[in-house]
Design a protein around this motif. Structure first.
Motif, PDB file in Angstrom:
ATOM      1  N   GLY A   1       0.818  -1.212   0.000  1.00 48.88           N
ATOM      2  CA  GLY A   1       0.000   0.000   0.000  1.00 48.88           C
ATOM      3  C   GLY A   1       0.848   1.256   0.000  1.00 48.88           C
ATOM      4  O   GLY A   1       1.972   1.267   0.511  1.00 48.88           O
ATOM      5  N   TYR A   2       0.286   2.276  -0.575  1.00 47.36           N
ATOM      6  CA  TYR A   2       0.976   3.568  -0.650  1.00 47.36           C
ATOM      7  C   TYR A   2       0.192   4.554   0.213  1.00 47.36           C
ATOM      8  O   TYR A   2      -0.980   4.824  -0.049  1.00 47.36           O
ATOM      9  CB  TYR A   2       1.062   4.034  -2.115  1.00 47.36           C
ATOM     10  CG  TYR A   2       1.639   2.958  -3.004  1.00 47.36           C
ATOM     11  CD1 TYR A   2       2.984   2.623  -2.928  1.00 47.36           C
ATOM     12  CD2 TYR A   2       0.820   2.225  -3.862  1.00 47.36           C
ATOM     13  CE1 TYR A   2       3.521   1.603  -3.712  1.00 47.36           C
ATOM     14  CE2 TYR A   2       1.341   1.209  -4.644  1.00 47.36           C
ATOM     15  CZ  TYR A   2       2.686   0.901  -4.564  1.00 47.36           C
ATOM     16  OH  TYR A   2       3.207  -0.115  -5.319  1.00 47.36           O
ATOM     17  N   ALA A   3       0.857   5.049   1.255  1.00 51.52           N
ATOM     18  CA  ALA A   3       0.157   5.838   2.276  1.00 51.52           C
ATOM     19  C   ALA A   3       0.564   7.303   2.219  1.00 51.52           C
ATOM     20  O   ALA A   3       1.700   7.643   1.855  1.00 51.52           O
ATOM     21  CB  ALA A   3       0.441   5.272   3.667  1.00 51.52           C
ATOM     22  N   GLY A   4      -0.370   8.174   2.601  1.00 45.92           N
ATOM     23  CA  GLY A   4      -0.101   9.602   2.655  1.00 45.92           C
ATOM     24  C   GLY A   4      -1.394  10.373   2.819  1.00 45.92           C
ATOM     25  O   GLY A   4      -2.462   9.789   3.044  1.00 45.92           O
ATOM     26  N   ARG A   5      -1.286  11.668   2.706  1.00 40.45           N
ATOM     27  CA  ARG A   5      -2.477  12.529   2.790  1.00 40.45           C
ATOM     28  C   ARG A   5      -2.773  13.093   1.402  1.00 40.45           C
ATOM     29  O   ARG A   5      -1.868  13.607   0.735  1.00 40.45           O
ATOM     30  CB  ARG A   5      -2.248  13.681   3.775  1.00 40.45           C
ATOM     31  CG  ARG A   5      -3.353  14.732   3.734  1.00 40.45           C
ATOM     32  CD  ARG A   5      -3.140  15.830   4.746  1.00 40.45           C
ATOM     33  NE  ARG A   5      -3.619  15.431   6.055  1.00 40.45           N
ATOM     34  CZ  ARG A   5      -3.745  16.271   7.076  1.00 40.45           C
ATOM     35  NH1 ARG A   5      -3.402  17.537   6.948  1.00 40.45           N
ATOM     36  NH2 ARG A   5      -4.178  15.853   8.235  1.00 40.45           N
ATOM     37  N   ILE A   6      -4.011  12.995   0.980  1.00 41.86           N
ATOM     38  CA  ILE A   6      -4.404  13.535  -0.323  1.00 41.86           C
ATOM     39  C   ILE A   6      -4.289  15.054  -0.265  1.00 41.86           C
ATOM     40  O   ILE A   6      -4.883  15.706   0.595  1.00 41.86           O
ATOM     41  CB  ILE A   6      -5.836  13.119  -0.688  1.00 41.86           C
ATOM     42  CG1 ILE A   6      -5.947  11.604  -0.756  1.00 41.86           C
ATOM     43  CG2 ILE A   6      -6.250  13.731  -2.034  1.00 41.86           C
ATOM     44  CD1 ILE A   6      -7.362  11.089  -0.982  1.00 41.86           C
TER      45      ILE A   6
ATOM     46  N   ILE B   1      -8.776   1.311  -1.615  1.00 42.18           N
ATOM     47  CA  ILE B   1      -8.456   2.496  -0.813  1.00 42.18           C
ATOM     48  C   ILE B   1      -8.855   2.207   0.632  1.00 42.18           C
ATOM     49  O   ILE B   1      -9.980   1.751   0.896  1.00 42.18           O
ATOM     50  CB  ILE B   1      -9.209   3.748  -1.311  1.00 42.18           C
ATOM     51  CG1 ILE B   1      -8.857   4.055  -2.771  1.00 42.18           C
ATOM     52  CG2 ILE B   1      -8.878   4.959  -0.422  1.00 42.18           C
ATOM     53  CD1 ILE B   1      -9.667   5.205  -3.366  1.00 42.18           C
ATOM     54  N   ASN B   2      -7.946   2.455   1.557  1.00 48.71           N
ATOM     55  CA  ASN B   2      -8.235   2.293   2.979  1.00 48.71           C
ATOM     56  C   ASN B   2      -8.085   3.612   3.701  1.00 48.71           C
ATOM     57  O   ASN B   2      -7.076   4.308   3.540  1.00 48.71           O
ATOM     58  CB  ASN B   2      -7.297   1.269   3.615  1.00 48.71           C
ATOM     59  CG  ASN B   2      -7.711  -0.158   3.324  1.00 48.71           C
ATOM     60  OD1 ASN B   2      -7.470  -0.663   2.226  1.00 48.71           O
ATOM     61  ND2 ASN B   2      -8.353  -0.807   4.294  1.00 48.71           N
ATOM     62  N   ALA B   3      -9.099   3.956   4.488  1.00 51.50           N
ATOM     63  CA  ALA B   3      -9.030   5.104   5.389  1.00 51.50           C
ATOM     64  C   ALA B   3      -9.005   4.533   6.800  1.00 51.50           C
ATOM     65  O   ALA B   3     -10.035   4.095   7.316  1.00 51.50           O
ATOM     66  CB  ALA B   3     -10.228   6.027   5.189  1.00 51.50           C
TER      67      ALA B   3
ATOM     68  N   SER C   1      -4.383   4.933   2.561  1.00 51.81           N
ATOM     69  CA  SER C   1      -3.429   4.098   1.833  1.00 51.81           C
ATOM     70  C   SER C   1      -4.189   3.502   0.657  1.00 51.81           C
ATOM     71  O   SER C   1      -5.381   3.198   0.766  1.00 51.81           O
ATOM     72  CB  SER C   1      -2.854   2.994   2.720  1.00 51.81           C
ATOM     73  OG  SER C   1      -3.860   2.089   3.116  1.00 51.81           O
ATOM     74  N   MET C   2      -3.517   3.364  -0.465  1.00 50.65           N
ATOM     75  CA  MET C   2      -4.165   2.768  -1.634  1.00 50.65           C
ATOM     76  C   MET C   2      -3.266   1.690  -2.219  1.00 50.65           C
ATOM     77  O   MET C   2      -2.039   1.703  -2.044  1.00 50.65           O
ATOM     78  CB  MET C   2      -4.492   3.816  -2.700  1.00 50.65           C
ATOM     79  CG  MET C   2      -3.300   4.423  -3.404  1.00 50.65           C
ATOM     80  SD  MET C   2      -3.766   5.375  -4.895  1.00 50.65           S
ATOM     81  CE  MET C   2      -4.711   6.735  -4.211  1.00 50.65           C
TER      82      MET C   2
END
Length: 418
Positions: A244-249, A274-276, A291-292
């Motif tokens: 997964g690739y994590a961060g803030r949109i 997509i996980n919140a 994370s997506m």
């Protein structure tokens, strides 16, 4: 217009030394009954020790010991208060010229700015400097408070004269909405309650303006920008294949099934999930932290950006910025720094100082290229690798940068991409 009682308004205060910023905030807190009893008792005791009758309103914000001893605010002081109509965060910035840099940090997330002007002095250099910074940062609402009206006998002509002075220079700036309020922070005129001393003023008191200002989101909802902060590779057996690739949109909307491209590599794929937090969602938008996962196994690392395929920013190694120099140590052309942009960190240099801005006249100074503390300037920046940038005007999050001194690790400049 219906106001959401849970809606948060962030505003900054700015003005020259002794224009009354701390007193104004103290008056707002005191008259709106937003002071805790223990804090009120402490300030009342301190006021008595200083030989002041009643309450020294400035003490509600000047909380640091050395500030109290000098009688000035030397850093950005944040205060929180709530009324029945709205929640507020105040950033009280210092007035001395040498602390102009503090306004940049205090105003960077503000929905509104209160600019104080001493009715006896009118528009001065610091007024122009703070208005210019508010314009650069594109703060949506400016409230010009002409303070200490009690010291000019509450004369309407003083108020209208200062409005003319302000409008004369602010017409050259990018300011959308300006309101003017004649006040006396010390006496309480037109701060929370309407003044009986200025019946010629037909507008609303300051607090009413703050409670009813329309807050428009400064988040770009169109351009999808997702800077990757980290790559998630859980070690547990049930998640062994998860990448997964994590961060803030930073801006825009992402949906499962969207075709995306990863910059700077240029590889494309489709959003798989997509996980919140621990919850799986079909859609995510700024400023959510998520994370997506993607359908394809792509080499992605911190600083890369995942974007929708048909909507991409400039991937640039050289670009122009408007900046404020924050550091005591001067800088010159070709100076090298670390640049921070979203989650990306690169080596960079100031390739050229194009011009500095004369705050008094807004004219461009091209002869002097040495950058000193509080200088506002336009520069060309060059980075070792491409940054995915938008103009600050269209996207605050992907259009802002800071420069770090590699040796001292100090933040030396903050800027906005043109």
């Amino acid at each position: 217009m219906q106001i959401d009682k849970n809606q948060l308004l962030r505003f900054t205060t700015a003005g020259s030394v002794d224009d009354g910023k701390s007193t104004l905030i103290g008056r707002l807190l005191y008259d709106s009954k937003s002071i805790f009893d223990d804090q009120l008792s402490a300030v009342e005791n301190t006021s008595k020790q200083k030989g002041i009758e009643g309450v020294d309103l400035a003490l509600f914000t000047d909380g640091l010991k050395d500030e109290r001893e000098q009688g000035i605010t030397i850093d950005v002081a944040y205060r929180y208060f709530t009324t029945p109509k709205r929640k507020f965060i105040i950033a009280d910035t210092p007035g001395h010229v040498q602390y102009t840099r503090n306004m940049v940090t205090g105003a960077s997330t503000a929905n509104a700015a209160i600019l104080l002007i001493d009715a006896r002095n009118g528009v001065i250099e610091q007024t122009k400097r703070h208005a210019y910074i508010a314009s650069l940062l594109q703060i949506p609402h400016i409230i010009v408070c002409i303070n200490k009206m009690d010291l000019v006998d509450y004369k309407e002509e003083v108020f209208t004269s200062i409005i003319s002075q302000f409008e004369e220079f602010s017409s050259k700036l990018y300011i959308k909405d300006v309101r003017y309020v004649p006040i006396s922070a010390l006496e309480g005129d037109n701060v929370v309650n309407r003044s009986t001393n200025m019946d010629w003023y037909q507008g609303a008191p300051l607090l009413n303006l703050l409670e009813t200002l329309h807050i428009s989101s400064d988040i770009n909802k169109i351009d999808a920008r997702f800077p990757v902060q980290t790559v998630l590779r859980p070690q547990r057996d049930e998640f062994r294949d998860y990448r997964g690739y994590a961060g803030r949109i930073a801006s825009g909307v992402y949906r499962v099934g969207d075709e995306v491209v990863v910059l700077p590599s240029g590889f494309s794929s489709t959003i798989k999930s997509i996980n919140a937090g621990e919850k799986q969602v079909e859609e995510a938008f700024a400023p959510m932290s998520i994370s997506m996962t993607l359908e394809d196994d792509i080499d992605i690392s911190r600083g890369d950006m995942i974007l929708r395929k048909n909507n991409q920013p400039d991937a640039s190694q050289e670009f122009d910025v408007m900046m404020c120099w924050l550091n005591d140590t001067p800088a010159q052309d070709r100076a090298k720094y670390t640049i921070m942009h979203t989650s990306n960190e690169q080596k960079a240099m100031i390739k050229e100082v194009v011009y500095k801005v004369d705050i008094n006249t807004y004219s461009r100074i091209k002869e002097d290229k040495i950058l000193k503390r509080n200088d506002i300037f336009r520069a060309k920046i060059r980075t070792t690798k491409p940054l995915m940038i938008d103009s600050y005007k269209t996207n605050r999050n992907t259009g802002s940068i800071i420069l770090i001194n590699d040796q001292t690790k100090e933040t030396v400049a903050a800027g906005m991409v043109i």
